[in-house]
Design a protein around this motif. Structure first.
Motif, PDB file in Angstrom:
ATOM      1  N   ARG A 100       0.811  -1.137  -0.048  1.00 57.04           N
ATOM      2  CA  ARG A 100       0.004  -0.112  -0.051  1.00 57.04           C
ATOM      3  C   ARG A 100       0.908   1.370  -0.217  1.00 57.04           C
ATOM      4  NH1 ARG A 100      -4.874   1.477   4.127  1.00 57.04           N
ATOM      5  NH2 ARG A 100      -6.330   2.470   2.457  1.00 57.04           N
ATOM      6  N   ASP A 145      -5.619   1.523  -3.819  1.00 58.84           N
ATOM      7  CA  ASP A 145      -6.048   1.926  -2.364  1.00 58.84           C
ATOM      8  C   ASP A 145      -4.992   2.707  -1.545  1.00 58.84           C
ATOM      9  OD1 ASP A 145      -7.927   1.816  -0.123  1.00 58.84           O
ATOM     10  OD2 ASP A 145      -6.806  -0.001   0.593  1.00 58.84           O
ATOM     11  N   LEU A 147      -3.394   5.808   0.845  1.00 59.49           N
ATOM     12  CA  LEU A 147      -3.876   6.467   1.681  1.00 59.49           C
ATOM     13  C   LEU A 147      -3.281   7.549   2.056  1.00 59.49           C
ATOM     14  CD1 LEU A 147      -5.189   6.407   4.664  1.00 59.49           C
ATOM     15  CD2 LEU A 147      -3.305   4.834   5.354  1.00 59.49           C
ATOM     16  N   ARG A 149      -2.128  10.643   4.859  1.00 57.99           N
ATOM     17  CA  ARG A 149      -2.306  11.023   6.246  1.00 57.99           C
ATOM     18  C   ARG A 149      -1.879  12.787   6.222  1.00 57.99           C
ATOM     19  NH1 ARG A 149      -0.421   5.216   8.691  1.00 57.99           N
ATOM     20  NH2 ARG A 149      -2.428   4.460   8.952  1.00 57.99           N
ATOM     21  N   ALA A 174     -10.112   5.542  -5.599  1.00 56.23           N
ATOM     22  CA  ALA A 174     -10.463   5.411  -4.097  1.00 56.23           C
ATOM     23  C   ALA A 174      -9.153   6.266  -3.537  1.00 56.23           C
ATOM     24  CB  ALA A 174     -10.594   4.433  -3.725  1.00 56.23           C
ATOM     25  N   THR A 176      -8.237   7.295   0.308  1.00 53.56           N
ATOM     26  CA  THR A 176      -8.704   7.506   1.837  1.00 53.56           C
ATOM     27  C   THR A 176      -7.709   8.426   2.189  1.00 53.56           C
ATOM     28  OG1 THR A 176      -9.362   5.236   1.857  1.00 53.56           O
ATOM     29  CG2 THR A 176      -8.901   6.096   4.043  1.00 53.56           C
ATOM     30  N   GLU A 178      -6.781  10.411   6.102  1.00 50.12           N
ATOM     31  CA  GLU A 178      -6.644  10.448   7.517  1.00 50.12           C
ATOM     32  C   GLU A 178      -6.208  11.774   8.230  1.00 50.12           C
ATOM     33  OE1 GLU A 178      -6.864   5.681   8.296  1.00 50.12           O
ATOM     34  OE2 GLU A 178      -5.061   6.956   8.869  1.00 50.12           O
ATOM     35  N   GLU A 209      -1.773   5.732  12.831  1.00 48.16           N
ATOM     36  CA  GLU A 209      -3.093   5.861  12.232  1.00 48.16           C
ATOM     37  C   GLU A 209      -3.831   7.004  12.630  1.00 48.16           C
ATOM     38  OE1 GLU A 209      -6.963   2.688  12.792  1.00 48.16           O
ATOM     39  OE2 GLU A 209      -4.970   2.301  13.683  1.00 48.16           O
ATOM     40  N   ARG A 212     -10.436   8.725   9.804  1.00 49.46           N
ATOM     41  CA  ARG A 212     -10.796   9.059   8.311  1.00 49.46           C
ATOM     42  C   ARG A 212     -11.708  10.377   8.394  1.00 49.46           C
ATOM     43  NH1 ARG A 212     -12.625   4.369   4.318  1.00 49.46           N
ATOM     44  NH2 ARG A 212     -13.067   5.901   2.484  1.00 49.46           N
ATOM     45  N   GLU A 214     -13.543  13.184   5.389  1.00 50.75           N
ATOM     46  CA  GLU A 214     -13.741  13.474   3.853  1.00 50.75           C
ATOM     47  C   GLU A 214     -13.648  15.177   3.889  1.00 50.75           C
ATOM     48  OE1 GLU A 214     -17.330  12.189   2.718  1.00 50.75           O
ATOM     49  OE2 GLU A 214     -16.919  10.021   2.910  1.00 50.75           O
TER      50      GLU A 214
END
Length: 272
Positions: A100, A145, A147, A149, A174, A176, A178, A209, A212, A214
């Motif tokens: 990822r 996928d 990510l 941050r 997609a 994501t 965070e 981590e 999440r 939007e």
């Protein structure tokens, strides 16, 4: 990568293209990878002449490298005008499972951006705020996928970055995002390391981590409103100050300070 250890693999750079050859050799060596250089003509039919540990061969289509039945060896067809893409593809091949892609952004004065795959830093940037989304878009374009941050240390800049990422997607569309608590992620900088804090903080935040999000909606403080208004005066050479309604739109990520100044000057809207 084979046997879980990239140090057992060899990348062969076999191209007659001068720029591709030197850029690939330089960057792969900087990453500590095992490489071998060969003339394209030294590679015989079906990959004859390649070292036994060869995992990847980087060459152009014009180099006419024939790997034939060497199915365990991957061929990266490089575009001489974009050596970085060939290097990234070779590294993805070594990783094997295309781990990822995680992009971390530390929204400081010059946001730091770190790109990690399988917890390995593969790229780092430090760019002006308006360029962040474009850099992220390029880095995740072929990722599955991905990510992103975003550190929460600067609420206003972070909100703007999250808003700008709304239209950015990876290979499958997609993305994501965070929001990460970046408390304690900025390291102490010793002698000679000045200027690297945002980049190092970005690397640290990438491993934390987050929550999440939007969109990020904030209720700006009086101090944040004043900061935006002060910045509007600076950007307009002292000619004007945006009102609180426009400053709140900047805080929400709807406008940049430059756009708010243009609105205040009457380029399309009133100060509301």
């Amino acid at each position: 990568m084979r046997n879980g250890d990239r140090l057992t693999d060899v990348i062969v750079v076999a191209t007659a293209d001068f720029e591709l050859y030197h850029e690939a050799v330089r960057e792969l060596r900087e990453r500590g990878l095992r490489i071998t250089t060969m003339e394209p003509a030294e590679i015989g039919p079906n990959g004859g002449g390649l070292p036994a540990e060869t995992t990847v061969v980087i060459a152009t289509a014009d180099d006419r490298v024939d790997l034939g039945a060497r199915g365990e060896v991957s061929f990266v067809a490089a575009d001489p005008s974009d050596p970085r893409a060939a290097i990234d593809e070779a590294l993805a091949t070594l990783r094997g499972d295309e781990g990822r892609t995680v992009v971390e952004i530390d929204p400081g004065p010059q946001p730091g951006i770190a790109v990690l795959v399988d917890d390995v830093v593969i790229a780092a940037f430090q760019v002006p705020l308006p360029e962040v989304s474009a850099v992220v878009a390029e880095e995740v374009a072929d990722a599955a996928d991905p990510l992103v941050r975003v550190g929460d240390g600067d609420r206003l800049k972070g909100t703007r970055i999250i808003a700008d990422l709304e239209d950015v997607g990876g290979r499958d569309g997609a993305l994501t995002v965070e929001l990460v608590d970046e408390t304690g992620t900025t390291p102490y900088l010793g002698r000679g390391a000045r200027g690297a804090s945002d980049l190092l903080a970005a690397v640290n935040v990438a491993r934390i981590e987050g929550e999440r999000v939007e969109r990020r909606e904030i209720d700006p403080t009086e101090g944040e409103i004043r900061r935006i208004q002060d910045e509007s005066r600076r950007r307009s050479n002292g000619e004007l100050t945006v009102g609180e309604p426009l400053a709140r739109r900047v805080a929400a990520g709807e406008l940049t300070v430059e756009e708010a100044v243009a609105v205040k000057r009457g380029d399309g809207e009133s100060d509301r």
